[in-house]
Design a protein around this motif. Structure first.
Motif, mmCIF file in Angstrom:
data_model
loop_
_atom_site.group_PDB
_atom_site.id
_atom_site.type_symbol
_atom_site.label_atom_id
_atom_site.label_comp_id
_atom_site.label_asym_id
_atom_site.label_seq_id
_atom_site.Cartn_x
_atom_site.Cartn_y
_atom_site.Cartn_z
ATOM 1 N N SER A 155 -24.760 -3.311 -37.716
ATOM 2 C CA SER A 155 -25.447 -2.243 -38.449
ATOM 3 C C SER A 155 -24.561 -1.009 -38.503
ATOM 4 O O SER A 155 -24.009 -0.575 -37.492
ATOM 5 N N LEU A 156 -24.430 -0.429 -39.681
ATOM 6 C CA LEU A 156 -23.688 0.820 -39.852
ATOM 7 C C LEU A 156 -24.621 2.022 -39.899
ATOM 8 O O LEU A 156 -24.156 3.145 -40.084
ATOM 9 N N ALA A 157 -25.924 1.782 -39.716
ATOM 10 C CA ALA A 157 -26.905 2.852 -39.910
ATOM 11 C C ALA A 157 -27.575 3.314 -38.629
ATOM 12 O O ALA A 157 -28.026 4.461 -38.555
ATOM 13 N N ASP A 158 -27.684 2.449 -37.633
ATOM 14 C CA ASP A 158 -28.460 2.769 -36.433
ATOM 15 C C ASP A 158 -27.539 3.338 -35.358
ATOM 16 O O ASP A 158 -26.792 2.605 -34.707
ATOM 17 N N LEU A 159 -27.596 4.633 -35.147
ATOM 18 C CA LEU A 159 -26.797 5.291 -34.113
ATOM 19 C C LEU A 159 -27.560 5.448 -32.812
ATOM 20 O O LEU A 159 -26.962 5.738 -31.780
ATOM 21 N N ALA A 160 -28.868 5.275 -32.845
ATOM 22 C CA ALA A 160 -29.682 5.402 -31.635
ATOM 23 C C ALA A 160 -29.599 4.145 -30.774
ATOM 24 O O ALA A 160 -29.587 4.214 -29.545
ATOM 25 N N HIS A 161 -29.556 2.980 -31.404
ATOM 26 C CA HIS A 161 -29.399 1.700 -30.715
ATOM 27 C C HIS A 161 -28.313 0.909 -31.457
ATOM 28 O O HIS A 161 -28.622 0.010 -32.242
ATOM 29 N N PRO A 162 -27.051 1.235 -31.232
ATOM 30 C CA PRO A 162 -25.971 0.576 -31.975
ATOM 31 C C PRO A 162 -26.018 -0.941 -31.812
ATOM 32 O O PRO A 162 -26.336 -1.468 -30.745
ATOM 33 N N LEU A 163 -25.697 -1.612 -32.890
ATOM 34 C CA LEU A 163 -25.756 -3.073 -32.923
ATOM 35 C C LEU A 163 -24.439 -3.588 -33.497
ATOM 36 O O LEU A 163 -24.137 -3.373 -34.666
ATOM 37 N N LEU A 164 -23.648 -4.265 -32.663
ATOM 38 C CA LEU A 164 -22.339 -4.752 -33.066
ATOM 39 C C LEU A 164 -22.264 -6.267 -32.895
ATOM 40 O O LEU A 164 -22.487 -6.791 -31.809
ATOM 41 N N ARG A 165 -21.976 -6.976 -33.965
ATOM 42 C CA ARG A 165 -21.705 -8.411 -33.944
ATOM 43 C C ARG A 165 -22.862 -9.220 -33.364
ATOM 44 O O ARG A 165 -22.662 -10.070 -32.501
ATOM 45 N N LEU A 166 -24.056 -8.966 -33.852
ATOM 46 C CA LEU A 166 -25.217 -9.750 -33.444
ATOM 47 C C LEU A 166 -25.147 -11.132 -34.093
ATOM 48 O O LEU A 166 -25.057 -11.249 -35.310
ATOM 49 N N ALA A 167 -25.213 -12.175 -33.280
ATOM 50 C CA ALA A 167 -25.129 -13.553 -33.777
ATOM 51 C C ALA A 167 -26.522 -14.026 -34.175
ATOM 52 O O ALA A 167 -27.266 -14.554 -33.363
ATOM 53 N N VAL A 168 -26.872 -13.811 -35.435
ATOM 54 C CA VAL A 168 -28.175 -14.270 -35.915
ATOM 55 C C VAL A 168 -28.125 -15.777 -36.105
ATOM 56 O O VAL A 168 -27.084 -16.344 -36.428
ATOM 57 N N GLY A 169 -29.252 -16.440 -35.928
ATOM 58 C CA GLY A 169 -29.273 -17.896 -35.991
ATOM 59 C C GLY A 169 -29.533 -18.439 -37.376
ATOM 60 O O GLY A 169 -30.346 -19.354 -37.528
ATOM 61 N N TRP A 170 -28.878 -17.922 -38.382
ATOM 62 C CA TRP A 170 -29.105 -18.364 -39.752
ATOM 63 C C TRP A 170 -27.883 -19.111 -40.264
ATOM 64 O O TRP A 170 -26.752 -18.814 -39.891
ATOM 65 N N ARG A 171 -28.107 -20.048 -41.165
ATOM 66 C CA ARG A 171 -27.010 -20.692 -41.893
ATOM 67 C C ARG A 171 -26.866 -20.013 -43.248
ATOM 68 O O ARG A 171 -27.851 -19.794 -43.946
ATOM 69 N N GLY A 172 -25.645 -19.732 -43.628
ATOM 70 C CA GLY A 172 -25.433 -19.111 -44.925
ATOM 71 C C GLY A 172 -23.981 -18.752 -45.122
ATOM 72 O O GLY A 172 -23.135 -18.967 -44.248
ATOM 73 N N ARG A 173 -23.689 -18.200 -46.277
ATOM 74 C CA ARG A 173 -22.326 -17.770 -46.583
ATOM 75 C C ARG A 173 -22.368 -16.543 -47.471
ATOM 76 O O ARG A 173 -23.386 -16.235 -48.105
ATOM 77 N N LEU A 174 -21.256 -15.842 -47.518
ATOM 78 C CA LEU A 174 -21.135 -14.639 -48.330
ATOM 79 C C LEU A 174 -20.424 -14.958 -49.638
ATOM 80 O O LEU A 174 -19.560 -15.824 -49.693
ATOM 81 N N THR A 175 -20.790 -14.235 -50.676
ATOM 82 C CA THR A 175 -20.119 -14.388 -51.964
ATOM 83 C C THR A 175 -20.066 -13.032 -52.659
ATOM 84 O O THR A 175 -20.921 -12.173 -52.431
ATOM 85 N N GLU A 176 -19.055 -12.875 -53.499
ATOM 86 C CA GLU A 176 -18.950 -11.673 -54.328
ATOM 87 C C GLU A 176 -19.013 -12.030 -55.808
ATOM 88 O O GLU A 176 -18.724 -11.193 -56.669
ATOM 89 N N ARG A 177 -19.424 -13.262 -56.107
ATOM 90 C CA ARG A 177 -19.596 -13.657 -57.500
ATOM 91 C C ARG A 177 -20.736 -12.852 -58.114
ATOM 92 O O ARG A 177 -21.710 -12.507 -57.453
ATOM 93 N N LEU A 178 -20.607 -12.575 -59.401
ATOM 94 C CA LEU A 178 -21.622 -11.787 -60.095
ATOM 95 C C LEU A 178 -22.969 -12.487 -60.020
ATOM 96 O O LEU A 178 -23.090 -13.685 -60.289
#
Length: 282
Positions: free
Chosen positions: A221-244
């Motif tokens: 998270s880049l927004a939460d400064l009160a409880h910083p969260l770095l590299r949380l391993a969520v248990g989801w399957r998925g992938r990122l894309t930048e296609r329109l």
């Protein structure tokens, strides 16, 4: 955007220094002074030095992630990203309302019915509970006319196809999903094309990694400064894309696999999934 994101990431690292959990890790990574943090040339350069975080650790010991120097914050506001805001009822605590957005965190009664929401937004279990009340006649309320939005936290399973079909059958309006951080900040949202989740670039970094032969998603998270969260391993399957996207919007999107709802990210979900298949945490 990249320079703004890097500046936000540096602020998150500075906030993490104020926590008892992250400070030893940041010291080991040589990221424990303002000069070292300012010298980072990219977000990836900083993240690669830090370990992954299991959701159960964050949820079991929130006091270790509290930054006492963080300024007081107002509740995050619900975001309607589809144009003019309809009359919206938010069925979730911890979020702020607005002129056309009202929060009903504690009840599904006559006040909600009197508000006559055009949009319902809330966690899956509460939306399904409301659907049951409407179908049984225990609550007389006009069904929403615009949409139903499932608000999913990082420690919860993303919306699956079976749940989506049940909500459609109950409400007969488009079903969308939004991913929220633990402070209620919007991290990703689904558009009318239903082709994945649009990432909120100024609020989140998502990494694709592999552990024990399985793909994992790490969320910062880049927004939460009160409880910083770095590299949380969520248990989801998925992938990122930048296609329109089919909606015409550019930018990074998260494409969750169809069976992503079967993967669970926290002990809280393990409790709710008793009797189902075993959950997997990356």
């Amino acid at each position: 955007m990249s320079s703004a994101r890097l500046a936000s990431f540096r602020r998150v690292l500075a906030a993490a220094l104020g926590t008892s959990y992250y400070r030893p890790w940041l010291e080991a990574a040589s990221l424990h002074t303002p000069q070292q943090i300012a010298a980072l040339g990219s977000i990836e350069q900083g993240l690669d030095r830090l370990p992954w975080l299991e959701p159960r650790v964050f949820l079991a010991h929130p006091e270790q992630f509290r930054n006492p120097a963080a300024p007081a914050r107002r509740p995050a506001r619900f975001v309607w990203p589809h144009g003019k805001v309809p009359r919206t009822a938010v069925l979730m605590e911890g979020l702020g309302g607005g002129r056309r957005v009202r929060v009903f965190a504690d009840g599904l009664g006559w006040r909600l019915a009197w508000f006559r929401p055009e949009v319902l937004a809330g966690p899956l279990w509460k939306l399904e509970r409301l659907a049951a009340l409407l179908q049984s006649g225990a609550l007389a309320m006009r069904s929403p006319s615009h949409a139903v939005i499932v608000l999913t936290r990082l420690d919860q399973a993303p919306l699956g196809e079976a749940e989506r079909e049940r909500l459609w059958a109950a409400y007969q309006v488009p079903i969308y999903q939004q991913i929220l951080g633990f402070a209620g900040e919007l991290l990703a949202w689904e558009c009318e094309a239903h082709q994945g989740l649009h990432m909120v670039g100024e609020a989140v970094v998502v990494e694709e990694q592999v552990r024990r032969g399985e793909a994992c998603l790490l969320v910062t998270s880049l927004a939460d400064l009160a409880h910083p969260l770095l590299r949380l391993a969520v248990g989801w399957r998925g992938r990122l894309t930048e296609r329109l996207c089919g909606c015409g919007r550019a930018g990074e999107r998260l494409l969750l696999e169809r069976d992503g709802a079967a993967r669970v990210g926290s002990s809280a979900l393990l409790h709710s999934a008793q009797g189902a298949s075993a959950a997997v945490i990356c």
